[in-house]
Design a protein around this motif. Structure first.
Motif, PDB file in Angstrom:
ATOM      1  N   ARG A   1       0.867  -1.174   0.000  1.00  0.00           N
ATOM      2  CA  ARG A   1       0.000   0.000   0.000  1.00  0.00           C
ATOM      3  C   ARG A   1       0.907   1.228   0.000  1.00  0.00           C
ATOM      4  O   ARG A   1       1.919   1.255   0.706  1.00  0.00           O
TER       5      ARG A   1
ATOM      6  N   TYR B   1       0.397   8.981 -10.349  1.00  0.00           N
ATOM      7  CA  TYR B   1      -0.670   8.247  -9.667  1.00  0.00           C
ATOM      8  C   TYR B   1      -1.177   7.100 -10.542  1.00  0.00           C
ATOM      9  O   TYR B   1      -1.387   5.986 -10.061  1.00  0.00           O
ATOM     10  N   ARG B   2      -1.354   7.370 -11.834  1.00  0.00           N
ATOM     11  CA  ARG B   2      -1.816   6.327 -12.749  1.00  0.00           C
ATOM     12  C   ARG B   2      -0.804   5.191 -12.829  1.00  0.00           C
ATOM     13  O   ARG B   2      -1.180   4.011 -12.912  1.00  0.00           O
TER      14      ARG B   2
ATOM     15  N   GLN C   1      -1.272   3.058  -9.836  1.00  0.00           N
ATOM     16  CA  GLN C   1      -2.472   2.225  -9.977  1.00  0.00           C
ATOM     17  C   GLN C   1      -2.208   1.000 -10.857  1.00  0.00           C
ATOM     18  O   GLN C   1      -2.767  -0.070 -10.617  1.00  0.00           O
TER      19      GLN C   1
ATOM     20  N   GLN D   1      -0.822  -2.447  -4.020  1.00  0.00           N
ATOM     21  CA  GLN D   1      -2.162  -2.959  -3.752  1.00  0.00           C
ATOM     22  C   GLN D   1      -3.058  -1.828  -3.257  1.00  0.00           C
ATOM     23  O   GLN D   1      -2.623  -0.903  -2.576  1.00  0.00           O
TER      24      GLN D   1
ATOM     25  N   GLU E   1      -5.889   1.387  -3.396  1.00  0.00           N
ATOM     26  CA  GLU E   1      -5.881   2.726  -3.982  1.00  0.00           C
ATOM     27  C   GLU E   1      -4.811   3.579  -3.305  1.00  0.00           C
ATOM     28  O   GLU E   1      -4.830   3.753  -2.082  1.00  0.00           O
ATOM     29  N   PRO E   2      -3.849   4.119  -4.059  1.00  0.00           N
ATOM     30  CA  PRO E   2      -2.867   5.028  -3.437  1.00  0.00           C
ATOM     31  C   PRO E   2      -3.562   6.231  -2.807  1.00  0.00           C
ATOM     32  O   PRO E   2      -4.618   6.676  -3.267  1.00  0.00           O
TER      33      PRO E   2
ATOM     34  N   LEU F   1      -8.451  12.712 -10.160  1.00  0.00           N
ATOM     35  CA  LEU F   1      -8.190  11.342  -9.734  1.00  0.00           C
ATOM     36  C   LEU F   1      -9.275  10.760  -8.841  1.00  0.00           C
ATOM     37  O   LEU F   1      -9.380   9.539  -8.719  1.00  0.00           O
TER      38      LEU F   1
ATOM     39  N   ALA G   1      -9.133  10.648  -5.744  1.00  0.00           N
ATOM     40  CA  ALA G   1      -8.322   9.847  -4.824  1.00  0.00           C
ATOM     41  C   ALA G   1      -8.530  10.302  -3.384  1.00  0.00           C
ATOM     42  O   ALA G   1      -8.844  11.467  -3.132  1.00  0.00           O
TER      43      ALA G   1
END
Length: 358
Positions: free
Chosen positions: A119, A142-143, A146, A152, A154-155, A186, A188
Motif C-alpha cells: 500500500r 498516480y496512474r 495504480q 495494492q 488505492e494510493p 483522480l 483519490a
C-alpha cells in the motif's frame, strides 16, 4: 532523590487524541510518532494509541522497532524507502512507503520477488518545495502506481502545508488550489493536514489527518499553548533539587561566574542540564517550577545541573521536585524563552532521562 526523569501522562495522551478526533470529524487519523514519538517513547506511545488508523514514522529503523514491539497497525514511512534494497523489508513487514520522487516510483515498478504488493501514498509538492512530485506530474505518477503490480489498493494522495501555523497565509490557499485540481482528476483519497492545519481547519478536504505535536498536548501556533485548544501536556520533565545554599550578594555562581548575585539569596541546584537535553542556551529568567511557583534560572546551564534563584525567604528544600516543563509549565513558554520551538525541546530529551508512564 534522583536526577532527571520525565513523567509521560497516558491519560493526557488519550484526552488529546479524543479532542483531535472531534476536530477530524469522521476522517481517519495517521498518528505521527517519528523521532521517538517526539521524545515520549516510540513503542509505548504506539501501544496506547488504540483509536488511530495508522502510525507515521520517518525512518525504517523506527518502523521495524514498532513491528518488533508487536505493533500490528499500518505503519507509513513519511520519507518512503531510501533504496530499492529496502523494498523486500517493506513488503515482509507490511510497511507503507510515501512515494515522493520519480526515482522511487521507477524502483517500485522494477522491483521483483516482493513477498506482497505494498500500500502506498503519493506525495505532491504543492508549494513546500521539500519532498513530492511536481504537480504537473502527479496525475501520471498516480496512474502508474495504480497500474503497478507491486502496489495494492488505492494510493493515497498527500501533500504538506508550508504555513499551516499561519492559517491566514495566502500560500495555504494556493496549496489547497493545487491539490484540489489534482484530486478532482483522480477522485483519490487525500491527506493534507498536520496538527496546525487540523486545528485551524486550513485544508479544504481531508480523508486522513496527520496529527503529531498536538497529540502530545503542545500547540503548533506561536503565542499559544496546548491548553488554549483543550490539550494537555503528555510530558512533564522533572529533576530533584540536590542543593540549597546561601550565597551572599556580589558572589559569582556557576561556570565563568556568569551570574553575580544582586543580593543575599538562596540558590537551588537542580539535577538536570544539557546532557539531559535541557537547552544550554536557556537565558537567565527562564522559569523553573518548584512547589507551586516559578523561580528564575540563573547562570550557565551545565551538563548535569542548573541553578535557580530561590530568594532569601524560600522554603524549597533538598529533595523537592522541580519541573522544567510539563503540566505546570508549558513547554511552549520555555521554547519561546530559549528562542526555539517546542518540537526541538521534546525531541532533544536525552536517552539517560528515564521515561515513566502513568
Amino acid at each position: 532523590m534522583r536526577a532527571a526523569w520525565a513523567n509521560i501522562h497516558l491519560d493526557a495522551l488519550a484526552h488529546n487524541l479524543a479532542v483531535l478526533k472531534q476536530h477530524a470529524g469522521g476522517a481517519r487519523i495517521l498518528a505521527i510518532l517519528k523521532a521517538n514519538a517526539y521524545g515520549h517513547g516510540l513503542a509505548r506511545i504506539a501501544s496506547e494509541l488504540h483509536g488511530v488508523d495508522a502510525i507515521g514514522v520517518a525512518r525504517l529503523n523506527e518502523a521495524l522497532a514498532l513491528r518488533n514491539a508487536g505493533i500490528v497497525k499500518p505503519i507509513v514511512l513519511l520519507e518512503g524507502f531510501f533504496s530499492a534494497d529496502e523494498l523486500p523489508i517493506f513488503a515482509a513487514s507490511g510497511l507503507q512507503p510515501v512515494i515522493h520522487s520519480q526515482y522511487q516510483l521507477a524502483q517500485l515498478e522494477q522491483a521483483q520477488g516482493l513477498a506482497q504488493p505494498l500500500r502506498v501514498w503519493l506525495k505532491v509538492d504543492t508549494g513546500m518545495h521539500r519532498l513530492g512530485v511536481a504537480p504537473d506530474q502527479a496525475v501520471a505518477c498516480y496512474r502508474r502506481l495504480q497500474a503497478c503490480a507491486n502496489v495494492q489498493g488505492e494510493p493515497i494522495l498527500m501533500s504538506h502545508f508550508a504555513s499551516a501555523d499561519a492559517p491566514d497565509a495566502a500560500q495555504n490557499n494556493n496549496q489547497n488550489r493545487v491539490l484540489a485540481d489534482i484530486q478532482r482528476q483522480l477522485a483519490a483519497p487525500v491527506s493534507f493536514s498536520n496538527s496546525a492545519a487540523l486545528l485551524a481547519k486550513v485544508a479544504q478536504h481531508d480523508d486522513w489527518f496527520r496529527p503529531g505535536l498536538a497529540l502530545y498536548g503542545v500547540s503548533p501556533f506561536a503565542q499559544h499553548t496546548g491548553a488554549d485548544y483543550n490539550l494537555r501536556a503528555v510530558m512533564s520533565l522533572q529533576a530533584s533539587v540536590i542543593s540549597v545554599r546561601d550565597v551572599a550578594a556580589g558572589e559569582g555562581v556557576g561556570y565563568g561566574a556568569a551570574w553575580q548575585t544582586e543580593r543575599d539569596t538562596k540558590v537551588g541546584i537542580i539535577a538536570i542540564g544539557y546532557g539531559d537535553g535541557y537547552p544550554r542556551l536557556a537565558p537567565a529568567g527562564t522559569p523553573v517550577w518548584i512547589n507551586g511557583r516559578c523561580y528564575p534560572l540563573k547562570g550557565r546551564v551545565s551538563m548535569d545541573m542548573l541553578s535557580v534563584d530561590l530568594g532569601v525567604d524560600s522554603q524549597v528544600q533538598v529533595g523537592d521536585t522541580a519541573q522544567l516543563w510539563g503540566e505546570h509549565l508549558a513547554v511552549e513558554l520555555i521554547a519561546e524563552k530559549v528562542g526555539t520551538i517546542a518540537y526541538e525541546l521534546l525531541c532533544n530529551v536525552a536517552h539517560r532521562v528515564a521515561l515513566e508512564y502513568n
